[in-house]
Motif scaffolding. Structure first.
Motif, PDB file in Angstrom:
ATOM      1  N   GLY A 244      45.400  40.485  37.802  1.00  0.00           N
ATOM      2  CA  GLY A 244      44.080  39.926  37.584  1.00  0.00           C
ATOM      3  C   GLY A 244      43.606  38.915  38.608  1.00  0.00           C
ATOM      4  N   VAL A 245      44.140  38.972  39.822  1.00  0.00           N
ATOM      5  CA  VAL A 245      43.645  38.110  40.895  1.00  0.00           C
ATOM      6  C   VAL A 245      42.581  38.906  41.650  1.00  0.00           C
ATOM      7  N   GLU A 246      41.348  38.458  41.559  1.00  0.00           N
ATOM      8  CA  GLU A 246      40.209  39.205  42.098  1.00  0.00           C
ATOM      9  C   GLU A 246      40.037  38.937  43.589  1.00  0.00           C
ATOM     10  N   LEU A 247      40.177  40.002  44.384  1.00  0.00           N
ATOM     11  CA  LEU A 247      40.018  39.888  45.833  1.00  0.00           C
ATOM     12  C   LEU A 247      38.852  40.722  46.350  1.00  0.00           C
ATOM     13  N   GLY A 248      38.121  41.351  45.434  1.00  0.00           N
ATOM     14  CA  GLY A 248      37.072  42.296  45.816  1.00  0.00           C
ATOM     15  C   GLY A 248      35.995  41.729  46.715  1.00  0.00           C
TER      16      GLY A 248
END
Length: 201
Positions: A169-173
């Motif tokens: 769940g680490v958002e890098l988008g």
């Protein structure tokens, strides 16, 4: 040589570097859950720390700790230019990256993989990691790799830990440079070979 690994774990980085280096090695699957090898051997009898990677040399000597193993492998084949020469400022720059990845990224992801960690603590760590990746996104601006146009051992390590982000769940988008970087490193033939060998493609 033997590389003790677990699919997709941090041992993927020396696996990639061994293939980039063109060195002969035997991959040995070591489960990080059961701490057993395929033949039932207790992995703790090989590595008292119980985690991967571990590199066993032909002499029988064993090395642990990913960043150390990466440097050892690269130093065996200096003509491949996977790491700058010892004593140079560029070597210290690579070590600077290795330390950042170890302490600021890898260790943080460890918290998120721990089922005993409270969700509140995980939320704090996700925010911290997203901040570190946002900084990294700026550092990658205009660069193909961490050291510029040349792939190094630090790239194998950063690629490995970056792949964990979607799983926890680490958002890098929104980080265009990081996303392009992960895609670029992932397209390298040695990286593809390592991923395929670990059943990750």
């Amino acid at each position: 040589m033997k590389l003790y690994y677990s699919p997709g774990a941090c041992s993927l980085s020396p696996h990639i570097v061994l293939r980039e280096a063109g060195l002969a090695f035997e991959p040995v699957l070591a489960s990080t859950k059961t701490h057993q090898l395929a033949d039932g051997t207790d992995y703790y009898t090989i590595s008292p720390k119980g985690y991967v990677p571990l590199l066993e040399l032909d002499t029988g000597e064993r090395l642990t700790e990913g960043p150390v193993i990466l440097q050892f492998i690269a130093d065996q084949v200096p003509t491949k230019n996977l790491v700058p020469a010892n004593g140079t400022m560029l070597r210290y720059r690579v070590q600077e990256w290795l330390n950042f990845i170890t302490s600021e990224l890898h260790k943080g992801f460890g918290v998120l993989f721990n089922p005993a960690m409270p969700e509140e603590a995980k939320a704090v760590m996700r925010t911290k990691l997203q901040g570190r990746f946002a900084w990294l996104d700026g550092q990658l601006s205009g660069k193909a790799y961490l050291m510029g146009e040349h792939f190094s051992i630090a790239d194998a390590y950063l690629f490995t830990v970056s792949r964990w982000a979607p799983r926890v769940g680490v958002e890098l988008g929104g980080l265009a440079n990081v996303s392009a970087y992960v895609e670029r490193v992932g397209a390298r033939p040695a990286v593809q070979d390592a991923l395929k060998a670990e059943g990750l493609t």
